[in-house]
Enzyme design. Structure first.
Site, PDB file in Angstrom:
ATOM      1  N   ASP A 153       0.823  -1.207   0.000  1.00  0.00           N
ATOM      2  CA  ASP A 153       0.000   0.000   0.000  1.00  0.00           C
ATOM      3  C   ASP A 153       0.862   1.265   0.000  1.00  0.00           C
ATOM      4  OD1 ASP A 153      -2.234   1.618  -0.032  1.00  0.00           O
ATOM      5  OD2 ASP A 153      -2.625   1.458   2.123  1.00  0.00           O
ATOM      6  N   HIS A 196      -3.014   0.910  11.904  1.00  0.00           N
ATOM      7  CA  HIS A 196      -2.817  -0.497  11.559  1.00  0.00           C
ATOM      8  C   HIS A 196      -1.335  -0.798  11.388  1.00  0.00           C
ATOM      9  CE1 HIS A 196      -3.787   1.988   7.971  1.00  0.00           C
ATOM     10  NE2 HIS A 196      -2.639   1.510   7.539  1.00  0.00           N
ATOM     11  N   GLN A 264      -3.426  -5.149   6.086  1.00  0.00           N
ATOM     12  CA  GLN A 264      -3.260  -4.065   7.060  1.00  0.00           C
ATOM     13  C   GLN A 264      -4.214  -4.309   8.219  1.00  0.00           C
ATOM     14  OE1 GLN A 264      -3.810  -1.374   3.707  1.00  0.00           O
ATOM     15  NE2 GLN A 264      -2.106  -0.122   4.411  1.00  0.00           N
ATOM     16  N   ARG A 294       2.648  13.061  10.298  1.00  0.00           N
ATOM     17  CA  ARG A 294       1.372  12.979   9.587  1.00  0.00           C
ATOM     18  C   ARG A 294       0.601  11.793  10.168  1.00  0.00           C
ATOM     19  NH1 ARG A 294      -0.817   9.602   5.874  1.00  0.00           N
ATOM     20  NH2 ARG A 294      -2.017  10.401   4.123  1.00  0.00           N
ATOM     21  N   ASP A 296      -1.833   9.189  10.121  1.00  0.00           N
ATOM     22  CA  ASP A 296      -2.529   8.512   9.024  1.00  0.00           C
ATOM     23  C   ASP A 296      -3.874   7.952   9.480  1.00  0.00           C
ATOM     24  OD1 ASP A 296      -2.445   7.289   6.313  1.00  0.00           O
ATOM     25  OD2 ASP A 296      -2.479   5.414   7.447  1.00  0.00           O
ATOM     26  N   GLU A 338      -4.730  13.439   8.951  1.00  0.00           N
ATOM     27  CA  GLU A 338      -5.205  12.991   7.644  1.00  0.00           C
ATOM     28  C   GLU A 338      -6.596  12.401   7.838  1.00  0.00           C
ATOM     29  OE1 GLU A 338      -5.701  10.015   4.214  1.00  0.00           O
ATOM     30  OE2 GLU A 338      -5.190   9.399   6.232  1.00  0.00           O
ATOM     31  N   HIS A 402      -0.848  11.533  -2.974  1.00  0.00           N
ATOM     32  CA  HIS A 402      -0.696  10.149  -3.433  1.00  0.00           C
ATOM     33  C   HIS A 402      -2.042   9.423  -3.455  1.00  0.00           C
ATOM     34  CE1 HIS A 402      -0.996   9.807   0.838  1.00  0.00           C
ATOM     35  NE2 HIS A 402      -1.187   8.510   0.721  1.00  0.00           N
ATOM     36  N   ASP A 403      -3.057   9.989  -2.793  1.00  0.00           N
ATOM     37  CA  ASP A 403      -4.363   9.333  -2.738  1.00  0.00           C
ATOM     38  C   ASP A 403      -5.304   9.884  -3.810  1.00  0.00           C
ATOM     39  OD1 ASP A 403      -4.025   7.384  -0.786  1.00  0.00           O
ATOM     40  OD2 ASP A 403      -4.397   8.790   0.849  1.00  0.00           O
TER      41      ASP A 403
END
Ligand code: GLC
Ligand code: GLC
Length: 656
Positions: A153, A196, A264, A294, A296, A338, A402-403
């Protein structure tokens, strides 16, 4: 949950601290920490303990072993300060005295994948000049820790938070890079992937081996009974990976909670040992020289039966508890949230007590929405009541990352303007995946959910803004419009308030890369289309002068953007916290005023490919007299006549 009155809580907190403090002496001694450093820590502990205690008590206070865990958590913080590198302690002290250090027009961020941008950390160190040339003062390296083999991922399936992926380098390389960045005035941002771990993290491996202690680190179930109950109220985040939120593990013969990919494993924060263990990982990452973590996937960290298991109150308590620990043991460290969720929920993560910074997904989505519709009403409405943040916090504004892009605007904001949110999202998805007639965009679907009709969009800034199609059709005029769209969005991100964050590659207008399908570890995830490898050949033969006309298109984009960045950094009004909308009286033109002390700049942005006008009196009433100076075109504008805007033109207007 146990309820205590505030004064009982205060009493309990002080009592526990007076019991625990003497027990820390041997930890200090073991690490040979001198009295001055201990006192410094204890002072901060006194300041933050009551709050930390209150948060942990609300999360874990009803457990019989609460005080045991409390002591362990405190010990973790003590060890963290004891081991904190001296140069980072210096940064800590500076930031305690200047908690708003990140609120500045000088701040400009960039994000990149180490392997795709530079191959490895050593090569990246050689590119610091490049970042400086671009004006960056903040660099987010996508997750670079050890990952599971195969699909990981994009680094978000971490098997060890304490070692760097050997393909990228070593911990020493990371620390050396962090030192160099610090010397160059560039802040380092790394991920804290705390929702995760990968399925091959030690904890997960122990769980798989049958270790009950570690099975409690995750959400593991013997059969479908409980998972099915949860599923009734859960969304699916990656529906094309697997239906539902649980994965069957053959070895354990059990179901595991996996919100994202099946590899994950969601951590179980109902277990205070998990909180403590992740705090230790957080401190370890911080000590590599990180300025901003950051956080996540913050929305997902707490689960409660019968709820969506997103954005729960306890998720906030947990982040606040991590924040208090950071204030005590690594006080220079900031958090960036995020949360790609409903805008009402996004803001709840933002405060000096929780995350000082947050991605701004609503602005991102609505900038694209305005490009598609050529109208700014939804953007305007959202900015009018969703942009202001508490003092000493800031948005991180971005156009692409990136998403994927999800259309997370508020349905009621849309309804108030006569827009049906469901239909509008369908339209936007069709528009940006190029299925809409006359669309300039070349995006592709991500995670299309056939049962709900949901879908998100993947694609680079340039491809979504029309450059890919224009190049393919060799249409010079279309290329021009595409470049203008890109610069328009960048210009707003640079001026609307907060930290602008480039997703590197954008500065060259990098196009979609469809080759990801050839790599089996990437083929199943269309987000790889907008994660291309940096093409350094763009830089070759670029003359040094600032004249941008006539240069090849990628160099033109680079130089125009660099110029805007430098201009932002020379505009004090952009570093302030106030943004006032300006009614341009033109449905295609966004207008706002940025001010700080005596500085004042009016921003106008034309979202249409047609020339537009804004009446002069609109600008005069915004308080700037009869002449303006546009710092983007170096032109003086008279407000005695309507101000003319070219297609997609952006102006930064100040008093002459
Ligand atoms: C975050 C990341 C995303 C990842 C997910 C799971 O949202 O940005 O790339 O897939 O978390 O870690
Ligand atoms: C969802 C999640 C976000 C994640 C993204 C990845 O939007 O909310 O955390 O980054 O999916 O696609």
């Amino acid at each position: 949950m146990t309820e205590l009155t505030p004064s009982q809580m205060q009493f309990e907190a002080q009592l526990s601290l007076s019991r625990l403090l003497p027990r820390m002496d041997h930890v200090w001694n073991l690490h040979e920490v001198d009295v001055e450093l201990r006192n410094e820590f204890n002072l901060r502990l006194q300041q933050h303990w009551e709050e930390l205690f209150g948060l942990l008590f609300r999360l874990y206070g009803s457990r019989y072993d609460f005080f045991f865990h409390l002591e362990e958590i405190l010990r973790t913080a003590v060890i963290a300060w004891a081991k904190r590198p001296a140069e980072l302690r210096t940064v800590d002290r500076q930031r305690i005295n200047q908690p708003d250090w990140f609120l500045s027009e000088k701040m400009v961020g960039g994000a990149l994948y180490v392997d795709l941008f530079s191959e490895n950390l050593t090569r990246l160190r050689e590119q610091i000049d490049y970042f400086q040339q671009l004006g960056l003062t903040y660099l987010h390296l996508m997750p670079l820790f050890a990952v599971r083999p195969g699909d990981n991922d994009g680094g978000y399936a971490i098997s060890n938070y304490r070692s760097v992926d050997p393909r990228l380098g070593t911990l020493e390389d990371l620390k050396a890079l962090a030192d160099d960045l610090r010397a160059a005035g560039i802040r380092l941002v790394l991920d804290f992937v705390f929702n995760h771990t990968a399925d091959d993290h030690d904890w997960a491996q122990n769980a798989q081996a049958g270790d009950l202690e570690y099975q409690q680190y995750y959400h593991i179930f013997p059969d479908r009974k409980i998972p099915d109950q949860y599923e009734r109220t859960l969304r699916e985040i990656f529906p094309t990976v697997r239906r539902g939120n649980f994965t069957w593990h053959d070895g354990m013969q059990r179901w595991v909670w996996t919100t994202f990919n099946s590899f994950q494993w969601d951590l179980n924060y109902h277990n205070p040992a998990v909180f403590r263990a992740m705090a230790e990982e957080m401190f370890f990452i911080a000590d590599t020289g990180v300025d901003i973590l950051r956080l996540d996937a913050v929305a997902f960290i707490w689960k409660q039966m019968g709820t969506s298991c997103e954005n729960l109150h306890e998720a906030h308590l947990l982040i606040q508890a991590f924040n208090r620990l950071a204030r005590i043991a690594t006080p220079g460290l900031l958090f960036k949230s995020e949360a790609i969720v409903h805008p009402d929920e996004v803001v709840k993560y933002i405060s000096t007590k929780e995350c000082q910074l947050s991605y701004n997904p609503t602005l991102m989505a609505l900038l694209w929405e305005s490009l598609a519709t050529r109208e700014v009403k939804l953007l305007n409405r959202s900015l009018s009541h969703r942009h202001q943040l508490p003092s000493n916090t800031a948005w991180v504004n971005y156009l692409r990352c990136h998403d994927d892009i999800g259309w997370t605007f508020d349905d009621a904001d849309a309804a108030a303007l006569g827009i049906n949110a469901y239909d509008h999202r369908q339209f936007l998805n069709r528009f940006f995946s190029g299925q809409f007639r006359d669309s300039f965009a070349r995006g592709i679907p991500f995670q299309e959910n056939l049962s709900t009709g949901d879908m998100r969009i993947a694609g680079t800034l340039a491809s979504l803004a029309g450059l890919e199609l224009a190049i393919e059709q060799e249409d010079e005029q279309a290329k021009e419009l595409a470049v203008r769209r890109m610069l328009l969005l960048q210009g707003i991100s640079l001026s609307v308030g907060g930290i602008p964050l480039l997703y590197l590659g954008e500065e060259w207008g990098m196009l979609n890369d469809y080759d990801f399908v050839k790599d089996p570890a990437k083929a199943g995830d269309t987000r790889w289309v907008h994660r291309p490898k940096m093409k350094w050949e763009f830089l070759e033969g670029m003359p040094d002068d600032v004249e941008v006309g006539g240069a090849p298109i990628h160099q033109r984009i680079f130089r125009s953007l660099r110029r805007m960045i430098l201009q932002r950094q020379a505009t004090p009004a952009f570093g302030g916290q106030t943004m006032q909308l300006l009614n341009s009286e033109n449905p295609h033109v966004l207008g706002f005023v940025r001010s700080r002390d005596s500085h004042r700049v009016i921003v106008l942005a034309n979202f249409s490919e047609q020339p537009q006008q804004v009446a002069g009196n609109v600008l005069r009433t915004a308080g700037l007299g009869r002449f303006f100076y546009d710092s983007l075109t170096d032109q003086t504008i008279r407000t005695s006549a309507p101000v003319a805007l070219e297609p997609y033109q952006l102006c930064w207007l100040a008093r002459e």
